[in-house]
Design an enzyme around this catalytic site. Structure first.
Site, short mmCIF file in Angstrom:
data_model
loop_
_atom_site.label_atom_id
_atom_site.label_comp_id
_atom_site.label_asym_id
_atom_site.label_seq_id
_atom_site.Cartn_x
_atom_site.Cartn_y
_atom_site.Cartn_z
N ASN A 114 40.78 -12.80 -22.04
CA ASN A 114 41.82 -12.05 -21.31
C ASN A 114 43.04 -11.69 -22.17
OD1 ASN A 114 42.47 -14.85 -21.21
ND2 ASN A 114 43.87 -14.46 -19.52
N GLY A 164 39.72 -21.44 -21.18
CA GLY A 164 38.67 -20.68 -20.50
C GLY A 164 38.52 -21.18 -19.08
N THR A 171 33.37 -24.21 -17.58
CA THR A 171 33.07 -24.37 -19.01
C THR A 171 33.81 -25.60 -19.53
OG1 THR A 171 33.11 -21.96 -19.10
CG2 THR A 171 32.88 -23.11 -21.19
N GLU A 225 42.62 -25.85 -21.36
CA GLU A 225 43.48 -24.96 -20.56
C GLU A 225 42.55 -24.12 -19.69
OE1 GLU A 225 46.59 -25.36 -20.55
OE2 GLU A 225 46.81 -26.57 -22.35
N CYS A 277 45.79 -15.73 -16.65
CA CYS A 277 45.61 -16.99 -15.92
C CYS A 277 46.85 -17.34 -15.11
CB CYS A 277 45.26 -18.11 -16.89
SG CYS A 277 46.50 -18.26 -18.19
N GLU A 290 49.70 -27.57 -24.62
CA GLU A 290 49.87 -26.78 -25.84
C GLU A 290 51.34 -26.38 -25.88
OE1 GLU A 290 46.70 -23.88 -26.00
OE2 GLU A 290 45.25 -25.49 -26.06
#
Ligand code: NAD
Length: 486
Positions: A151, A227, A231, A249, A283, A464
């Protein structure tokens, strides 16, 4: 047709399979380049190159690492327009967004982490009465894996790579197979910047082949992943028993909470942006809008009018507000959620359809969806609980703080939330009670790279951003030195 190749050991190389996958341009629905269809053999070669480069890179002075990363920043800035065009073409996002957000942020990531690594300090403690000094030694972890989504392709890829390299690690990285082009351009810029061979290795290809090989590789000491939540679960299943450090994340379903006392015009303009920027494929987009009842009718009418005025069109045009959906598969997923919303009793106030451009335009086979606003759905239906990740928002009224907190916190996700109010006490109360990694009060997407970033609940683990991201790529030792005998 251009072939996107792996970057291993400082060179652009063919995948071991010599096979390539098709890379589509979302705005035309046509294949426009080919991407290396790599597998575990390429990951093995990349990990070996990273391992070989680690001793020298981890002992390169921070000034030298800083100088190389700053050279890279300069080259990205020099090629900003080329990178923005590539990102827009690969992803379907409006060129203006790529030019003003995605690519400048890649520069900011490298600049921030090149600088942060120069300023990272270790603590030491005088162990009074025991004649000892304790200090914390932070050393780069070794080879690490970085895996990113489609994205915000270069923005999120560099958000991981920059702190890892700045910390002295060497990297095996995988961009999304859906948007590989800017990572390919970055490989070339790394060569030009003089990044030593093997410090960064980029392996292209499919997640279950390349991504899982990176995660399962014995030599990757940490995995930084952005992602989908599903996943992320798979990655954790492999990495946790191997005791790797993990930063995940993941997905979101973010509330945008509007109180009647808000600064109306600012809220309205920002809510259009926070709903539909990048086709809603950020997101952090607010996909569930809750409006205090006295303001609800006014907001609904004005919001729908503004959304109707958004220009959906060719991402390459400067005037486009909403571009193409990134892939046919994702287009189908979003359309299926619009159908679900109707079945669940939702009323479409605007949008709800795919867009077919006239046959004579280059976009007639592209994947476009009208910005869509839906009302009349309960907070706990699937449309309001599952991540759609497209240009689709729901709106719903509320009567009290308690009620709206219940709605906002009802989802499995906890990535971001926005609150609009001029009541200071209420703003702080809401921030403390929202189950969310970031709470924006009277703003959206305003980021300070020094602050920790990440989600609560099923939106991820680890943080992060800031010095934390550099520390993530180090291991910490406590050294206790006896300085005289008692
Ligand atoms: P995805 O999970 O399908 O893919 C992300 C990356 O993982 C890709 O590079 C993919 O190839 C790789 N991958 C796929 N399967 C893998 C496996 N088994 N092992 C290792 N790697 C694998 O996600 P996506 O569709 O590319 O991105 C959209 C999702 O990303 C959304 O859920 C969105 O919310 C989330 N996202 C989160 C953040 C955040 O900061 N929390 C930011 C951006 C996007």
């Amino acid at each position: 047709m251009e072939q996107i190749q792996n970057y291993i050991g400082g060179e652009l190389v063919e995948p071991a399979s010599q096979g390539y996958l098709e890379n589509f341009e979302p705005a035309t629905g046509e294949v426009y380049s080919l991407i290396a269809d790599s597998d575990e053999r390429d990951v093995e070669a990349a990990a070996a190159a990273a391992k070989a480069a680690f001793p020298a890179w981890s002992t390169t002075s921070s000034e030298e690492r800083f100088a190389i990363l700053m050279r890279l920043c300069g080259l990205i800035e020099r090629d900003l327009e080329i990178l923005a065009q590539a990102e827009s073409r690969d992803n379907g996002k409006p060129i203006t967004l790529a030019r003003t957000i995605d690519i400048p942020r890649a520069v900011a990531n490298f600049r921030f982490y090149a600088t942060a690594a120069m300023h990272l300090a270790n603590e030491s403690h005088d162990t009074v009465g025991r004649n000892a000094i304790n200090y914390t030694l932070r050393q780069p972890l070794g080879v690490v894996g970085c895996i990113s989504p489609w994205n915000l392709p270069l923005y999120l890829f560099t958000w991981k790579i920059a702190p890892a390299i700045a910390a002295g690690c060497t990297v095996v990285a995988k961009p999304s197979e859906v948007t590989p082009m800017t990572a390919q351009l970055l490989s070339k810029l790394c060569i030009e910047a003089g990044l030593p061979a093997g410090v960064l290795n980029i392996v292209h290809g499919l997640g279950p082949k390349v991504g899982s090989a990176i995660v399962g590789h014995r030599d990757t000491k940490a995995i930084s992943f952005t992602g989908g939540t599903k996943t992320g679960e798979e990655i954790a299943r492999t990495a946790a028993p191997m005791f790797k450090k993990l930063s995940l994340e993941l997905g979101g379903k973010n509330p945008n909470i509007i109180f009647a006392d808000c600064n109306y015009e600012e809220m309205l303009a920002t809510s259009v942006r926070s709903s539909f920027s990048n086709q809603g494929e950020i997101c952090l987009c607010g996909s569930r809008i809750f409006v205090e009842r006295p303001l609800y009718d006014r907001f609904r009418n004005d919001f729908v009018e503004r959304v109707k005025a958004l220009k959906v069109g060719d991402p390459a045009d400067d005037g486009t507000d909403v571009g193409a959906i990134v892939s046919k598969q994702h287009f189908d997923k979003i359309m299926s959620y619009i159908e679900l919303a109707k079945k669940e009793g939702g009323e479409i106030l605007t949008g709800g359809n795919s867009i077919l451009f006239p046959a004579e335009t280059r976009n007639h086979k592209g994947w476009f969806i009208e910005p869509t606003v839906i009302e009349g759905l309960p907070f706990d239906c699937r449309t309001n609980q599952e991540e759609i990740f497209g240009p689709v928002v729901t709106i719903q009224p509320f009567d009290s703080e308690e009620e709206v907190l219940g709605y906002a916190n009802s989802v499995r996700y906890g990535l971001s939330a926005t609150v609009w109010t001029e009541n200071l006490s209420r703003a702080h109360r809401m921030a403390a009670s929202l189950e969310s990694g970031i709470v924006w009060i009277n703003c959206w997407l305003l980021r300070d790279l020094r602050t920790p970033f990440g989600g609560l609940k099923d939106s991820g683990v680890g943080r992060e951003g800031g010095f934390e991201a550099v520390r993530f790529f180090t291991e910490e030792k406590n050294v206790c030195v006896k300085i005289s005998s008692e």
